[in-house]
Motif scaffolding. Structure first.
Motif, PDB file in Angstrom:
ATOM      1  N   SER A 296      88.839  69.289  30.643  1.00  0.00           N
ATOM      2  CA  SER A 296      87.871  70.249  30.186  1.00  0.00           C
ATOM      3  C   SER A 296      86.729  70.331  31.330  1.00  0.00           C
ATOM      4  O   SER A 296      86.505  69.410  31.979  1.00  0.00           O
ATOM      5  CB  SER A 296      87.540  69.866  28.762  1.00  0.00           C
ATOM      6  N   THR A 297      85.633  71.348  31.180  1.00  0.00           N
ATOM      7  CA  THR A 297      84.336  71.183  31.742  1.00  0.00           C
ATOM      8  C   THR A 297      83.638  70.087  31.063  1.00  0.00           C
ATOM      9  O   THR A 297      84.175  69.505  29.964  1.00  0.00           O
ATOM     10  CB  THR A 297      83.699  72.486  31.402  1.00  0.00           C
ATOM     11  N   HIS A 309      88.409  70.394  23.699  1.00  0.00           N
ATOM     12  CA  HIS A 309      89.671  70.253  23.512  1.00  0.00           C
ATOM     13  C   HIS A 309      90.709  71.485  24.244  1.00  0.00           C
ATOM     14  O   HIS A 309      91.566  71.300  24.594  1.00  0.00           O
ATOM     15  CB  HIS A 309      89.868  69.791  22.249  1.00  0.00           C
ATOM     16  N   ARG A 310      90.049  72.630  23.585  1.00  0.00           N
ATOM     17  CA  ARG A 310      90.657  73.822  23.677  1.00  0.00           C
ATOM     18  C   ARG A 310      90.700  74.142  25.121  1.00  0.00           C
ATOM     19  O   ARG A 310      91.715  74.848  25.794  1.00  0.00           O
ATOM     20  CB  ARG A 310      89.778  75.264  22.930  1.00  0.00           C
ATOM     21  N   GLU A 311      89.594  73.966  25.857  1.00  0.00           N
ATOM     22  CA  GLU A 311      89.395  74.122  27.493  1.00  0.00           C
ATOM     23  C   GLU A 311      90.652  73.415  28.070  1.00  0.00           C
ATOM     24  O   GLU A 311      91.081  73.605  28.961  1.00  0.00           O
ATOM     25  CB  GLU A 311      88.097  73.783  27.869  1.00  0.00           C
ATOM     26  N   ALA A 312      90.918  71.920  27.814  1.00  0.00           N
ATOM     27  CA  ALA A 312      91.806  71.108  28.128  1.00  0.00           C
ATOM     28  C   ALA A 312      93.259  71.581  27.972  1.00  0.00           C
ATOM     29  O   ALA A 312      94.042  71.667  28.925  1.00  0.00           O
ATOM     30  CB  ALA A 312      91.650  69.747  27.639  1.00  0.00           C
ATOM     31  N   ARG A 313      93.517  72.108  26.925  1.00  0.00           N
ATOM     32  CA  ARG A 313      94.716  72.711  26.671  1.00  0.00           C
ATOM     33  C   ARG A 313      94.901  74.122  27.317  1.00  0.00           C
ATOM     34  O   ARG A 313      95.973  74.337  27.741  1.00  0.00           O
ATOM     35  CB  ARG A 313      94.966  73.063  25.218  1.00  0.00           C
ATOM     36  N   THR A 314      93.895  74.765  27.417  1.00  0.00           N
ATOM     37  CA  THR A 314      94.032  76.241  28.412  1.00  0.00           C
ATOM     38  C   THR A 314      94.235  75.493  29.805  1.00  0.00           C
ATOM     39  O   THR A 314      94.919  76.359  30.407  1.00  0.00           O
ATOM     40  CB  THR A 314      92.699  77.048  28.283  1.00  0.00           C
ATOM     41  N   ALA A 327      92.162  70.160  36.591  1.00  0.00           N
ATOM     42  CA  ALA A 327      90.619  69.854  36.327  1.00  0.00           C
ATOM     43  C   ALA A 327      89.707  70.978  36.236  1.00  0.00           C
ATOM     44  O   ALA A 327      89.503  71.249  37.383  1.00  0.00           O
ATOM     45  CB  ALA A 327      90.413  68.677  37.145  1.00  0.00           C
ATOM     46  N   LEU A 328      89.205  71.478  35.063  1.00  0.00           N
ATOM     47  CA  LEU A 328      88.348  72.421  35.100  1.00  0.00           C
ATOM     48  C   LEU A 328      87.190  72.102  35.985  1.00  0.00           C
ATOM     49  O   LEU A 328      86.319  72.926  36.673  1.00  0.00           O
ATOM     50  CB  LEU A 328      87.967  73.076  33.909  1.00  0.00           C
ATOM     51  N   PRO A 329      86.498  70.895  36.004  1.00  0.00           N
ATOM     52  CA  PRO A 329      85.196  70.691  36.796  1.00  0.00           C
ATOM     53  C   PRO A 329      85.418  70.723  38.066  1.00  0.00           C
ATOM     54  O   PRO A 329      84.428  70.985  39.018  1.00  0.00           O
ATOM     55  CB  PRO A 329      85.073  69.238  36.490  1.00  0.00           C
ATOM     56  N   ARG A 330      86.585  71.096  38.790  1.00  0.00           N
ATOM     57  CA  ARG A 330      86.882  71.102  40.056  1.00  0.00           C
ATOM     58  C   ARG A 330      87.103  72.556  40.583  1.00  0.00           C
ATOM     59  O   ARG A 330      87.565  72.958  41.607  1.00  0.00           O
ATOM     60  CB  ARG A 330      87.914  70.305  40.487  1.00  0.00           C
TER      61      ARG A 330
END
Length: 442
Positions: A296-297, A309-314, A327-330
């Protein structure tokens, strides 16, 4: 005497038996001295034991004494050692396990104590023929005693560790479910578990959530249940053992996904965690365990765990069928929007642009690379050519060719944005290995 559980069989002539009794009786009279010698040997050989305080060393000495007296009494009476005789070892094993000692250190301490005991037997034998035979007649009994006691002690130790691990897993699962429900731990075991993982006391401390699922032959309805379970637990353990900001993430095997909540600490930089996750994924892949991992972010505290958690699953949706780490942070917002684009966005791309990019990709992507380099160089063609290690005229020719084929002039910002968007959408298009952009999340 036969000793199916503990001491084996004593044999020998009356002279040997008399000598054996003498040796054991003398040892019984010096048992306190022997215990001191054993504790000193244990401390010298096992740093984890030596590092403890006087109370711990006194406990070790008491255990040694009880074992020595136990053995001497059984050997003198030529009787079997029973489970009741060694019942005291159960509490000692649990104390060592509770204190965090490695099982190897615990068994090694027991071995050192028995070596001191055997050396004392040999010493008291005195070097005479009958003394040596008497000492050797005790060897089998001593080995059986060691095997009998160490087996029971190790079983108790492992039992406690298993129970402790189950308790930790239960508390971790309860905490995660509380966080995913949008609540914060109010106190008790959940709050203690949160603090143990660096989640608190500041409720706005930065964190990320990781979601991981098995892919490949170990995942799905056709997998072998035992093999899949082994791979599942191996992956969960690997992620749970990562260290972030000096703490391990709160990690739970939940339904068909692994969920980890990692506190980032001051500064909140997730880069190191993303690197470590990639290393874990690559190592597991080398062992035949394929993972898809979404990160996630960075969110400001435990209250945002449901969103993270929703972001990580997305993020899992962005991965191909063979998995990987998303990895959304990247990711830049531009990349994220392209990955989330639907069919309408792709249909909005001019067919001439889409056609050129598809043709260029099939030929190695030199035009696409030139457009990207030109944008990265802030529309400085010479700088773009240097970046691509080509002649300035070659770069100029490529951009002119793009304009001729598409009607978009890369020197104009609006046209360049159209080209970059089309390139990003092409990069984000469903890969052949995952044509339906399979949703790996549960």
């Amino acid at each position: 005497m036969s000793g199916g559980d503990g001491t084996g069989t004593f044999t020998g002539t009356d002279a040997v038996r008399t000598e054996r009794t003498r040796i054991l009786t003398e040892l019984l009279g010096r048992v306190d001295e022997l215990a001191d010698r054993a504790v000193a040997a244990i401390r010298a050989e096992i740093p984890a034991y030596d590092a403890q305080g006087p109370a711990f060393h006194a406990d070790v000495r008491e255990q040694v004494l009880r074992h020595y007296r136990n053995k001497l009494a059984a050997f003198l009476e030529e009787r079997e050692v029973t489970v009741d005789d060694i019942a005291f070892t159960r509490r000692a094993s649990m104390r060592r396990a509770r204190a965090g000692f490695a099982l190897a250190d615990y068994i090694n301490a027991y071995r050192v104590g028995q070596q001191v005991f055997w050396d004392a037997i040999v010493e008291r034998a005195g070097g005479t023929d009958v003394g040596n035979v008497a000492a050797l007649s005790l060897a089998s009994a001593l080995m059986r005693y060691i095997d009998f006691v160490s087996t029971h002690a190790a079983n108790t130790y492992v039992e406690y560790q298993r129970q402790a691990a189950a308790e930790v897993a239960r508390e971790s699962r309860d905490l995660l479910e509380t966080l995913l429900a949008g609540a914060l731990p109010a106190g008790g075991p959940q709050l203690a578990t949160a603090h143990a993982h660096g989640l608190g006391p500041d409720p706005r401390a930065p964190l990320v959530v990781v979601a991981a699922v098995l892919v490949g032959p170990d995942a799905g309805p056709g997998r072998d249940a035992a093999t899949g379970a082994d791979a599942w637990h191996e992956a969960g353990t690997a992620i749970g053992h990562l260290v972030v900001n000096g703490r391990r993430p709160l990690t739970v095997l939940r339904d068909s996904e692994i969920v980890a909540v990692a506190a980032l600490g001051p500064g909140g930089d997730p880069g190191r965690l993303c690197d470590r996750l990639q290393e874990v994924r690559d190592r597991l892949l080398g062992e035949g365990v394929a993972l898809a991992v979404g990160v996630s972010t960075v969110v400001p505290g435990m209250a945002d765990v449901p969103r993270a958690h929703r972001e990580a699953r997305t993020a899992l949706e962005f991965l191909p069928e063979e998995g990987g780490v998303a990895a959304l942070p990247r990711m830049r917002p531009f990349e994220y929007l392209a990955l989330r684009a639907d069919g309408t966005a792709r249909r909005l791309v001019d067919p001439s642009v889409a056609g050129l990019l598809a043709e260029d990709r099939a030929r190695g992507g030199v035009l696409t690379a030139t457009i990207r380099a030109f944008a990265a160089a802030d529309l400085n063609l010479r700088a773009a050519a240097e970046r691509l290690q080509i002649h300035h005229n070659t770069a100029q020719y490529r951009l002119r060719r793009v304009q001729e084929r598409t009607g978009r002039n890369p020197r104009h910002i609006a046209d360049l944005v159209d080209l970059l968007v089309a390139i990003a959408l092409q990069d984000a298009a469903p890969r052949r290995t995952n044509p339906a952009r399979k949703d790996w999340s549960p």
